[in-house]
Design an enzyme around this catalytic site. Structure first.
Site, PDB file in Angstrom:
ATOM      1  CG  HIS A  46       0.633 -18.575 -42.905  1.00 23.22           C
ATOM      2  ND1 HIS A  46       0.986 -17.207 -43.618  1.00 23.22           N
ATOM      3  CD2 HIS A  46      -0.720 -18.677 -42.982  1.00 23.22           C
ATOM      4  CE1 HIS A  46      -0.332 -16.570 -44.293  1.00 23.22           C
ATOM      5  NE2 HIS A  46      -1.084 -17.843 -44.038  1.00 23.22           N
ATOM      6  CD  GLU A  47      -1.752 -22.225 -42.113  1.00 19.67           C
ATOM      7  OE1 GLU A  47      -2.945 -21.949 -41.314  1.00 19.67           O
ATOM      8  OE2 GLU A  47      -1.793 -21.391 -43.557  1.00 19.67           O
ATOM      9  CG  HIS A  90      -3.478 -17.417 -39.491  1.00 17.41           C
ATOM     10  ND1 HIS A  90      -4.052 -16.519 -40.091  1.00 17.41           N
ATOM     11  CD2 HIS A  90      -3.021 -17.740 -41.078  1.00 17.41           C
ATOM     12  CE1 HIS A  90      -3.994 -15.687 -41.541  1.00 17.41           C
ATOM     13  NE2 HIS A  90      -3.648 -17.390 -41.709  1.00 17.41           N
TER      14      HIS A  90
END
Length: 226
Positions: free
Chosen positions: A26-27, A30
């Site tokens: 997820h990170e 980003h």
């Protein structure tokens, strides 16, 4: 009573690998999208890494383990590097949940393949099936939860870019956002709507996976005939 606590500990052990994978991807998503858009900030901050320590938020990780909904440490970005800042922030914000949905799809696909082809009598393969299924559930939970338009979640950044006036409203309680999320999760106020959304996404992804799985025996027979 003892068996209940043992089952809870087992569930946490099954969920732990899935939580780490969900947070990391997820990170990283980003940071990777921001990096691709010309922003060196995530790379300089060391957030383009698979090291979970760089991404974990203690409270958000515990929420993921116990509620299957949570958050990670925000990736620093600088929208001034983007050619189109509004579009860039929206793309970066959506990248994390999108990565979770991809991981959930792959987890369900692997789960289906294990159910079809793995030896059913093997404890190892049964355990792997459970872990993979947890991966699908947790990734969907993280993706859906972060799309909520409430700070500091990703959905709030998308809404702020689409409706700038919303950013002024959010700024009034930005510093209390995590505490409010914790209270909402602990109270169960979000459980029913998020469970419905999670199940809808899981069922939709499983529907796609099922269509793939039912074609596998046909494909195998066709290749045997050829």
């Amino acid at each position: 009573m003892l068996s209940y606590y043992i089952s809870q500990i087992q569930s946490l052990l099954y969920a732990a690998p899935a939580v780490l994978a969900a947070i990391i991807f997820h990170e990283c998503a980003h940071g990777w999208v921001s990096d691709r858009l010309g922003d060196p900030t995530p790379r300089r901050a060391g957030r383009l890494t698979l090291n979970p320590i760089r991404h974990l938020d203690p409270a958000g990780t515990l929420c993921l383990l116990f509620f299957h909904m949570g958050w990670a440490k925000p990736v620093p970005i600088n929208a001034r590097y983007y050619k189109n800042p509004r579009r860039g922030v929206i793309l970066v914000s959506l990248a994390g949940p999108f990565a979770n949905f991809i991981l959930a799809f792959l987890s369900l696909l692997l789960y289906g393949l294990l159910a079809l082809y793995a030896p059913s009598a093997s404890a190892f393969w049964r355990t792997l099936e459970i872990i993979v299924y947890y991966g699908a559930v947790i990734n969907v939970g993280l993706g859906v939860f972060n799309l909520i338009p409430f700070p500091p979640l990703d959905g709030s950044h998308v809404l702020e870019e689409l409706i700038p006036a919303v950013g002024v409203f959010f700024s009034r309680f930005q510093s209390y956002g995590r505490l409010l999320l914790l209270l909402l999760l602990a109270s169960g106020a979000l459980s029913r709507p998020l469970s419905w959304l999670d199940n809808a996404v899981l069922n939709g992804l499983w529907g796609i996976v099922y269509q793939i799985l039912i074609r596998l025996p046909v494909m195998a027979s066709e290749s045997a005939v050829v």
